[in-house]
Design an enzyme around this catalytic site. Structure first.
Site, PDB file in Angstrom:
ATOM      1  N   GLU A   3      70.985  20.383 -57.212  1.00 62.39           N
ATOM      2  CA  GLU A   3      70.176  20.229 -56.011  1.00 62.39           C
ATOM      3  C   GLU A   3      68.978  21.177 -56.143  1.00 62.39           C
ATOM      4  O   GLU A   3      68.723  21.652 -57.244  1.00 62.39           O
ATOM      5  CB  GLU A   3      71.034  20.530 -54.761  1.00 62.39           C
ATOM      6  CG  GLU A   3      72.296  19.663 -54.713  1.00 62.39           C
ATOM      7  CD  GLU A   3      73.235  19.963 -53.549  1.00 62.39           C
ATOM      8  OE1 GLU A   3      72.769  20.488 -52.534  1.00 62.39           O
ATOM      9  OE2 GLU A   3      74.431  19.657 -53.672  1.00 62.39           O
ATOM     10  N   LYS A  57      64.446  17.229 -55.743  1.00 62.33           N
ATOM     11  CA  LYS A  57      65.252  17.342 -56.966  1.00 62.33           C
ATOM     12  C   LYS A  57      64.537  16.730 -58.168  1.00 62.33           C
ATOM     13  O   LYS A  57      65.146  16.536 -59.219  1.00 62.33           O
ATOM     14  CB  LYS A  57      66.608  16.656 -56.754  1.00 62.33           C
ATOM     15  CG  LYS A  57      67.381  17.185 -55.539  1.00 62.33           C
ATOM     16  CD  LYS A  57      68.625  16.359 -55.259  1.00 62.33           C
ATOM     17  CE  LYS A  57      69.206  16.712 -53.890  1.00 62.33           C
ATOM     18  NZ  LYS A  57      70.340  15.824 -53.529  1.00 62.33           N
TER      19      LYS A  57
END
Length: 291
Positions: A3, A57
DNA sequence: ACTCTTGTTAAAAC
DNA sequence: GGTTTTAACAAGAG
């Protein structure tokens, strides 16, 4: 599950290693991983990596030829492993914490970049959901436009979060996971942020009051910043560009700790399914008052 | 052998 | 029709 903190860690490490290196050769072992682009090799060989940026991301490699980029998403199991020239060191390549490191490349290596100084960048991805694709300036702009505010920048304010949550008829968790609402939060930090904010992730997003939104705002920022400071979290597959694990894993409060004691109150952490995802909650700290 | 897992997207449902 | 939910994807773990 990389993440924001994990992808940013990779970006920072890679920036120190491949900037100004020129690509001399590319081996594509999985064409799916380059979106079946049959010109991937010929269009990228000879290009120099000028910069690496991130949004959510996504990683954006800026190349030397006019307005050309590579967009990379690691999805769940993607890794970018850098091996310096003449390295005799074995770099981590095992694909779970229980598997020992192996040398590069290996059976899950999907793309290999060779640079002019004889160093290599390996894109390894067990499940082949991640990718590196060619892009132009408009593709990058388009990709960025689909993302909500970056939690660790001035774009992200409590007022903005109020607008994001306002009138939403879905769970808080679903909003936190939605990249077009807030960029970069995935399953781990959604659960951790809710725990820090003492909010149940199953709450209706539109029902949060000002004080709760303020807590959520602080929690999302602090959990991402704290994790970044520790080099991110390794839960299943994440590794940095050296093949090393993140060090935030031991500091997770609830994620992956179903059945364990809540570090704040000692009650048992429950695992449940919210927004289609495995979700970890302390029922005592995060009461489900209105759901 | 079957189920479950992950992030994103595209399709389906509301 | 905009919003929300679900299915699909690949491959491995249990």
């Amino acid at each position: 599950m990389p993440e924001l903190p994990e992808v940013e860690t990779v970006r920072r490490q890679l920036k120190n290693k491949v900037i100004e290196l020129t690509i001399t050769d590319i081996e594509v072992r999985s064409w799916k991983s380059v979106k079946n682009d049959r010109y991937f090799v010929q269009k990228n060989v000879g290009q120099t990596i000028k910069d690496i940026n991130r949004a959510g991301k996504y990683l954006f490699f800026e190349l030397s030829r006019n307005e050309t980029f590579l967009i990379c998403h690691l999805r769940m199991t993607g890794r970018l492993i850098f091996v310096p020239a003449n390295s005799k060191e074995q770099i981590g390549g095992g694909h779970s914490l229980s598997h020992p490191p192996t040398s590069q490349p290996h059976e899950h290596t999907r793309i290999i970049f060779e640079f002019s100084d004889n160093s290599h960048l390996y894109f390894n991805d067990v499940r082949k959901f991640g990718y590196i694709k060619r892009a132009d300036k408009s593709d990058v702009t388009e990709q960025r436009s689909q993302l909500g505010p970056e939690p660790l920048t001035v774009d992200y304010t409590a007022e903005r979060l109020i607008d994001i949550l306002d009138d939403r008829n879905t769970s808080l968790k679903a909003v936190l996971l939605k990249q077009s609402d807030i960029a970069g939060i995935g399953n781990i930090y959604a659960d951790e942020a809710c725990w820090r904010a003492k909010l149940h992730p199953g709450m209706q997003a539109g029902e949060l009051v000002f004080d709760e939104i303020q807590r959520l705002y602080d929690a999302t920022q602090s959990v991402l910043a704290d994790s970044l400071a520790y080099g991110g979290t390794t839960f299943e597959d994440y590794a940095d560009t050296n093949g090393e694990h993140g060090n935030f894993t031991d500091r997770l409060a609830v994620f992956g700790r179903g059945g364990e004691e809540c570090p704040r109150c000692g009650h048992t952490i429950k695992k449940m399914r919210i927004a289609g995802r495995g979700t970890h909650v302390c029922p005592y700290c995060q009461p489900d008052n209105r759901a």
